[in-house]
Scaffold this active site. Structure first.
Site, mmCIF file in Angstrom:
data_model
loop_
_atom_site.group_PDB
_atom_site.id
_atom_site.type_symbol
_atom_site.label_atom_id
_atom_site.label_comp_id
_atom_site.label_asym_id
_atom_site.label_seq_id
_atom_site.Cartn_x
_atom_site.Cartn_y
_atom_site.Cartn_z
ATOM 1 N N CYS A 48 -1.505 7.623 -2.986
ATOM 2 C CA CYS A 48 -0.961 8.690 -2.250
ATOM 3 C C CYS A 48 -1.385 10.062 -2.593
ATOM 4 C CB CYS A 48 0.639 8.652 -2.206
ATOM 5 S SG CYS A 48 1.394 9.884 -1.222
ATOM 6 N N CYS A 51 1.863 12.189 -3.751
ATOM 7 C CA CYS A 51 2.641 11.726 -4.982
ATOM 8 C C CYS A 51 1.820 10.923 -6.001
ATOM 9 C CB CYS A 51 3.982 11.168 -4.767
ATOM 10 S SG CYS A 51 3.824 9.311 -4.093
ATOM 11 N N CYS A 97 4.477 6.141 2.541
ATOM 12 C CA CYS A 97 4.645 5.954 1.119
ATOM 13 C C CYS A 97 5.755 5.636 0.623
ATOM 14 C CB CYS A 97 4.056 7.127 0.176
ATOM 15 S SG CYS A 97 4.055 6.967 -1.499
ATOM 16 N N CYS A 100 7.445 8.769 -1.907
ATOM 17 C CA CYS A 100 7.653 10.229 -1.447
ATOM 18 C C CYS A 100 8.080 10.230 0.185
ATOM 19 C CB CYS A 100 6.477 11.015 -1.827
ATOM 20 S SG CYS A 100 4.878 10.867 -0.860
ATOM 21 N N CYS A 120 -4.229 0.903 8.820
ATOM 22 C CA CYS A 120 -5.158 1.692 9.458
ATOM 23 C C CYS A 120 -4.706 3.043 8.789
ATOM 24 C CB CYS A 120 -5.071 1.732 10.892
ATOM 25 S SG CYS A 120 -6.313 2.880 11.760
#
Length: 131
Positions: A48, A51, A97, A100, A120
């Site tokens: 991510c 984070c 995510c 976060c 995607c």
């Protein structure tokens, strides 16, 4: 939802590029075929961009023809959250995510085996860590 990493909009704006903020925090989408990681074929891990949570492996990345990095599964269960997305006159499943709450992209039921899924994902939502 409550997330382990919880920051104010001001903090996110300081830490992310304007494009990352637009996508990760405002649920934006980058134009197809333009993302920095779209054609990446190196071996490694996708995390991510907000984070650093480990999300996807290059082992599950494939060319879907969609114009965005596509994966058939996350690195493990629980690293992404799913929620219904009815924006833009469509019914989709948004991927966030789980650490976060950053918007990553969407998952579709038209992927390859073994899962039949296509995650995607916006390149701007990810950072790549080469092996």
């Amino acid at each position: 939802m409550n997330y382990e990493v919880n920051k104010s909009d001001e903090d996110w704006k300081k830490e992310l590029t304007p494009e990352q903020y637009r996508i990760l925090r405002q649920k934006g989408t980058e134009m197809a075929f333009t993302g920095a990681l779209y054609k990446n074929q190196d071996k490694g891990t996708y995390v991510c961009a907000a984070c650093g949570a480990v999300l996807f492996s290059s082992d599950t990345k494939y060319e879907s023809g969609s114009g965005w990095p596509s994966f058939y599964q996350p690195v493990k269960d629980g690293v992404v959250d799913k929620q219904k997305d009815s924006s833009h006159g469509m019914e989709r499943t948004e991927i966030l995510c789980s650490k976060c709450g950053g918007h990553l992209g969407h998952v579709f039921n038209d992927g390859p085996r073994p899962t039949g899924l296509r995650y995607c994902i916006n390149s701007a939502s990810l950072k790549f860590q080469k092996e």
